[in-house]
Design an enzyme around this catalytic site. Structure first.
Site, PDB file in Angstrom:
ATOM      1  N   ASP A 159      47.182  25.417   4.818  1.00  0.00           N
ATOM      2  CA  ASP A 159      45.733  25.517   4.977  1.00  0.00           C
ATOM      3  C   ASP A 159      45.337  26.769   4.194  1.00  0.00           C
ATOM      4  OD1 ASP A 159      43.206  26.249   5.811  1.00  0.00           O
ATOM      5  OD2 ASP A 159      43.496  25.493   7.851  1.00  0.00           O
ATOM      6  N   HIS A 172      36.337  15.496 -16.819  1.00  0.00           N
ATOM      7  CA  HIS A 172      37.199  14.422 -17.314  1.00  0.00           C
ATOM      8  C   HIS A 172      36.512  13.588 -18.394  1.00  0.00           C
ATOM      9  CE1 HIS A 172      35.103  11.841 -14.368  1.00  0.00           C
ATOM     10  NE2 HIS A 172      35.526  10.815 -15.080  1.00  0.00           N
ATOM     11  N   LYS A 207      37.919  11.435 -22.316  1.00  0.00           N
ATOM     12  CA  LYS A 207      37.783  10.011 -22.667  1.00  0.00           C
ATOM     13  C   LYS A 207      37.941   9.862 -24.179  1.00  0.00           C
ATOM     14  CE  LYS A 207      34.859   8.736 -18.727  1.00  0.00           C
ATOM     15  NZ  LYS A 207      35.529   7.701 -17.941  1.00  0.00           N
ATOM     16  N   HIS A 263      29.107  16.230 -16.784  1.00  0.00           N
ATOM     17  CA  HIS A 263      29.439  15.160 -17.735  1.00  0.00           C
ATOM     18  C   HIS A 263      28.310  14.883 -18.739  1.00  0.00           C
ATOM     19  CE1 HIS A 263      32.675  14.648 -15.014  1.00  0.00           C
ATOM     20  NE2 HIS A 263      32.111  13.811 -14.178  1.00  0.00           N
ATOM     21  N   LYS A 269      24.231   5.731  -9.006  1.00  0.00           N
ATOM     22  CA  LYS A 269      25.239   4.920  -8.308  1.00  0.00           C
ATOM     23  C   LYS A 269      24.586   3.638  -7.800  1.00  0.00           C
ATOM     24  CE  LYS A 269      28.340   8.630  -7.066  1.00  0.00           C
ATOM     25  NZ  LYS A 269      29.458   8.346  -7.974  1.00  0.00           N
TER      26      LYS A 269
HETATM   27  C1  BG6 Z   1      33.062  12.168 -11.120  1.00  0.00           C
HETATM   28  C2  BG6 Z   1      31.969  12.162 -10.100  1.00  0.00           C
HETATM   29  O1  BG6 Z   1      33.117  13.414 -11.769  1.00  0.00           O
HETATM   30  O2  BG6 Z   1      32.815  11.150 -12.094  1.00  0.00           O
HETATM   31  C3  BG6 Z   1      31.886  10.800  -9.424  1.00  0.00           C
HETATM   32  O3  BG6 Z   1      32.219  13.161  -9.110  1.00  0.00           O
HETATM   33  C4  BG6 Z   1      31.752   9.704 -10.464  1.00  0.00           C
HETATM   34  O4  BG6 Z   1      30.812  10.745  -8.504  1.00  0.00           O
HETATM   35  C5  BG6 Z   1      32.809   9.844 -11.551  1.00  0.00           C
HETATM   36  O5  BG6 Z   1      31.896   8.475  -9.805  1.00  0.00           O
HETATM   37  C6  BG6 Z   1      32.532   8.860 -12.693  1.00  0.00           C
HETATM   38  O6  BG6 Z   1      33.611   8.888 -13.590  1.00  0.00           O
HETATM   39  P1  BG6 Z   1      33.972   7.611 -14.473  1.00  0.00           P
HETATM   40  O7  BG6 Z   1      35.057   8.090 -15.367  1.00  0.00           O
HETATM   41  O8  BG6 Z   1      34.407   6.539 -13.516  1.00  0.00           O
HETATM   42  O9  BG6 Z   1      32.724   7.231 -15.191  1.00  0.00           O
END
Ligand code: BG6
Length: 487
Positions: free
Chosen positions: A95, A189, A193, A251, A339
């Protein structure tokens, strides 16, 4: 670009805080598995999952095996590779705020076979913090107290870092007291891509785009990340964050930077990040009345039911941004994300201006503006939309046509998941696709006045039905300026 095939991947002790969490099981361990399958991991690399659960190594190996079966495509599952990966796994119950377990971590890391027996270059320590950013400081402090941070150790920070500019500074300061900036890998992330990286290659390894990549020829840019899923089990986190913090601050702004940035001197760590930072700092501030005019907040109608309480958190954002510099003055950048929408799709559309003069007086059909579509998902690729002549006699008939670059059709190799690439980059010490502190803070500095204004005047999200393209107000945002979203 960042993955240099022959650059050696050193032996690592890869410790994942949040090792039983959604991100670790859905993305990080499947990503590491793919690298194992391709024999990219050093034989002496170990993976240590840290969580509050009382799991021993065997229990963790079972949990991860189950996750691999759930999240790795069936045709990639190979018993040998699963075995190799799970044999590297350890688990410790810790923890972040309590003393238990830290000494076991200390013992495990100090006892790496390369340190105790062979006297070879010791394993590089990577600490991946897949936990809330309020825990980053306490974890770094403990690692420091135990003397576990060495000159070549790295820490990976998951977004969002803080929830506004002030809190992100507090987090970055806390991490910065233990790790040098060059040791900090802030992950977004989307930068991992393939198609996002290909955007850099398309822009800078070719010449034909550069002369038209500016306000003289580009009418506007649209960046869309639409998801079909709702918040699912992440309601606790998401309801505190909302779409602006969860997606736009990182992003979508990062993609905007890659579209808008000037050519760096070379594609490497600081040159790329310096150019992205200039874009973030050139964003026209959105504050006061501009927030009403240029942003749309939405929430899908079943959100409250899904998270089990009423909420004013947005699950959809659309906004109009501008980059105030010589290249882009006056060109709108429309961003939207949400979403529970109709489609899972991430695209960048660069829409060019109409030809300055109509030269085909007796033509039929319509001319549509040229458009470059960069598809990040699904079906990664690019399309250049043109107007062509429909074949045959009978005058000029205009017809929309496109030049298509589909990754699947062009390359035999599959596109690796973004995390796979980024995890290997961390092990190799390649920082290009990670965010620097000043970028994260510049992004917060731009986003924060929007959050403030929403809160100050109580701008509540408008409802939209799941399975649609979001609130009608998002269409109005463009319609006011005579434009439409590319669906
Ligand atoms: C994440 C978000 O960084 O990216 C999520 O926290 C989101 O809420 C996700 O669903 C989307 O990533 P991808 O690669 O599926 O478009």
């Amino acid at each position: 670009m960042s993955a240099t095939p022959d650059l050696e991947v050193p032996a690592c002790d890869f410790t994942v805080f949040g090792g039983t969490g959604d991100l670790a099981l859905r993305k990080l361990l499947p990503g590491l598995y793919e690298r194992e399958r391709q024999r990219n991991l050093h034989p002496d690399t170990r993976i240590i999952g840290v969580s509050r659960h009382a799991l021993d190594d065997a229990g963790y190996r079972d949990l991860v095996t189950q996750a691999l079966f759930e999240h790795v495509p069936e045709d990639h599952l190979e018993a040998g590779a699963v075995h190799r990966l799970t044999s590297r796994l350890h688990h410790l119950a810790i923890d972040a705020h309590a003393p238990d377990g830290w000494h076991q971590l200390h013992g495990l890391l100090k006892d790496h076979p390369r340190r105790t027996v062979r006297g070879e270059a010791p394993a590089t320590r990577v600490f991946y913090l897949a936990v809330g950013s309020d825990l980053f400081g306490p974890i770094c402090d403990r690692l420091d107290d135990l003397g576990l941070v060495e000159a070549d150790s790295r820490v990976v920070l998951e977004k969002p870092i803080g929830s506004d500019l002030a809190s992100s500074r507090v987090v970055n300061d806390a991490v910065g007291r233990v790790f040098e900036e060059g040791q900090v890998y802030r992950i977004d992330h989307y930068l991992g891509k393939e198609s996002v990286q290909n955007l850099l290659v398309t822009r800078f390894a070719n010449t034909f785009l550069e002369p038209v990549w500016n306000s003289r020829w580009v009418d506007h840019v649209q960046i869309t990340v639409s998801e079909t899923l709702g918040v699912g089990g992440r309601g606790g986190y998401y309801d505190r964050a909302g779409a602006l913090r969860d997606m736009v601050q990182n992003h979508l702004l990062q993609m905007l930077c890659l579209v808008a940035m000037e050519p760096p001197t070379y594609v490497g760590g600081d040159p790329v990040r310096d150019e992205k930072l200039k874009v973030l700092r050139a964003l026209k501030p959105l504050a006061g009345a501009d927030v009403h005019r240029h942003t749309v907040r939405g929430q899908y109608t079943t959100y409250a039911e899904e998270i089990g309480r009423q909420s004013t958190t947005e699950t959809f954002v659309a906004l109009r941004a501008e980059v105030q510099n010589w290249r882009w003055a006056g060109v709108p950048f429309y961003l939207r994300t949400g979403k529970r929408l109709a489609r899972k799709e991430s695209t960048i559309e660069v829409v060019f201006k109409e030809p300055p003069h109509a030269m085909f007086p007796h033509s039929e059909g319509v001319t549509t503006p040229n458009r470059l579509t960069i598809r990040m998902q699904p079906d990664e690729g690019m399309q250049l939309h043109l107007t062509a002549k429909h074949p045959g006699p009978g005058g000029i008939r205009m017809h929309p046509a496109s030049l298509d670059l589909s990754y699947d059709d062009t390359f035999d190799e599959r596109s690796p998941d973004a995390y796979e690439r980024l995890l290997l980059d961390v092990m190799r010490g390649i920082p290009t696709l990670f965010m620097r502190r000043d970028e994260v803070e510049a992004a917060w500095a731009w986003v924060e006045p929007i959050l403030d204004q929403w809160q100050r005047v109580g701008i509540e999200p408008v409802r939209y039905h799941p399975g649609t393209t979001g609130p009608a107000a998002a269409a109005t945002l463009l319609a006011r300026e005579g434009r439409t979203w590319q669906e």
